[in-house]
Design an enzyme around this catalytic site. Structure first.
Site, PDB file in Angstrom:
ATOM      1  N   SER A 231       0.829  -1.212   0.000  1.00  0.00           N
ATOM      2  CA  SER A 231       0.000   0.000   0.000  1.00  0.00           C
ATOM      3  C   SER A 231       0.865   1.265   0.000  1.00  0.00           C
ATOM      4  O   SER A 231       0.493   2.278  -0.596  1.00  0.00           O
ATOM      5  CB  SER A 231      -0.983   0.009   1.176  1.00  0.00           C
TER       6      SER A 231
ATOM      7  N   HIS B  18       8.573   3.145   9.168  1.00  0.00           N
ATOM      8  CA  HIS B  18       8.341   2.269  10.313  1.00  0.00           C
ATOM      9  C   HIS B  18       7.083   2.732  11.052  1.00  0.00           C
ATOM     10  O   HIS B  18       6.929   3.935  11.296  1.00  0.00           O
ATOM     11  CB  HIS B  18       9.568   2.313  11.233  1.00  0.00           C
TER      12      HIS B  18
HETATM   13  C1  GAR Z   1       3.689  -0.669   6.826  1.00  0.00           C
HETATM   14  O1  GAR Z   1       2.869  -0.421   7.941  1.00  0.00           O
HETATM   15  C2  GAR Z   1       5.126  -0.363   7.146  1.00  0.00           C
HETATM   16  O2  GAR Z   1       5.287   0.743   7.994  1.00  0.00           O
HETATM   17  C3  GAR Z   1       5.547  -1.622   7.850  1.00  0.00           C
HETATM   18  O3  GAR Z   1       4.945  -2.655   7.106  1.00  0.00           O
HETATM   19  C4  GAR Z   1       3.740  -2.166   6.512  1.00  0.00           C
HETATM   20  C5  GAR Z   1       3.801  -2.427   5.030  1.00  0.00           C
HETATM   21  O4  GAR Z   1       2.553  -2.145   4.447  1.00  0.00           O
HETATM   22  N1  GAR Z   1       6.961  -1.772   7.876  1.00  0.00           N
HETATM   23  C6  GAR Z   1       7.625  -2.389   8.844  1.00  0.00           C
HETATM   24  O5  GAR Z   1       7.083  -2.899   9.806  1.00  0.00           O
HETATM   25  C7  GAR Z   1       9.129  -2.421   8.659  1.00  0.00           C
HETATM   26  N2  GAR Z   1       9.733  -3.181   9.698  1.00  0.00           N
HETATM   27  P1  GAR Z   1       2.404  -2.009   2.881  1.00  0.00           P
HETATM   28  O6  GAR Z   1       3.003  -3.280   2.258  1.00  0.00           O
HETATM   29  O7  GAR Z   1       0.923  -1.937   2.656  1.00  0.00           O
HETATM   30  O8  GAR Z   1       3.123  -0.776   2.442  1.00  0.00           O
END
Ligand code: GAR
Length: 210
Positions: free
Chosen positions: A13, A109
């Site tokens: 996303s 993060h």
């Molecule tokens: C997001 O919330 C990001 O901040 C987190 O994973 C999710 C990815 O969502 N990242 C971490 O936890 C890094 N350690 P997305 O695939 O929908 O962008």
């Protein structure tokens, strides 16, 4: 325009929000590659739909982190990438990777660092009883979620929140601040001074604390 690569392991996303800002002409950055360690990542599908080149490199095929990173670095070099964007990329980077792109790797993060580094941090913030959490865009260094902070956004934690509702509230802010941080980099307005990142000519006071 700077050339960026987005690395993602999951649904993508954050990648989507960067694609949309770029398509809307609000980003002086072109996504030249989306790379993943998981061939079935939703992020790769989103990239494909947007006509962006993709590559999947399965980390399990390598005997150590460094070998996997060397392969990733080779793909990024081949694509002549100026800035590497980690967007839900669930692999720690070794020095091989970090030294290949000094001060040219960003991560997002879902907590207000330095509170709650690591995994499952929305749950950890809830369980801790914090009243506020948020998200952080930072440059990546050798530590776990420790690099110089570029932008943070704060969100309240409500009495009746669960992991899902809090994650959704934080995600909305992630989608806002990550493209903003990339644009600041593209405009060459970020200066790393030790631990601190200075933003040159902030348009708004909120540039530093969105
Ligand atoms: C997001 O919330 C990001 O901040 C987190 O994973 C999710 C990815 O969502 N990242 C971490 O936890 C890094 N350690 P997305 O695939 O929908 O962008």
């Amino acid at each position: 325009k700077i050339r960026i690569a987005v690395l993602a392991s999951g649904r993508g996303s954050n990648l989507q929000s960067i694609i949309e800002e770029s398509q809307a002409g609000r980003l002086d950055a072109e996504i030249v590659l989306v790379a993943s360690n998981k061939a079935d990542a939703g992020a790769l599908e989103r990239a494909g739909e947007a006509g962006i080149a993709t590559c999947a490199i399965d980390h399990r095929q390598f005997k150590n982190r460094e070998d996997f990173d060397r392969e990733m670095v080779a793909a990024l070099r081949e694509a002549r990438v100026d800035l590497v964007i980690l967007a839900g990329f669930m692999r720690l980077l070794s020095n091989v990777f970090i030294e290949a792109f000094p001060h040219r790797i960003m991560n997002i993060h879902p907590s207000l660092l330095p509170a709650f580094p690591g995994l499952d941090v929305q749950r950890k913030a809830l369980e801790y009883g914090a009243r506020f959490s948020g998200c952080t865009v930072h440059f990546v260094d050798g530590g776990l979620d420790t690099g110089p902070i570029i932008i943070q956004a704060v969100v309240p934690i409500h009495e009746d929140d669960n992991e899902e509702s809090l994650s959704a509230r934080i995600l909305e802010q992630e989608h806002r601040i990550y493209p903003r941080a990339i644009q600041l980099f593209a405009e060459d307005r970020l200066r790393i001074e030790g631990r601190r990142v200075r933003i040159l000519n902030p348009d708004r006071p909120e540039d530093r604390a969105l």
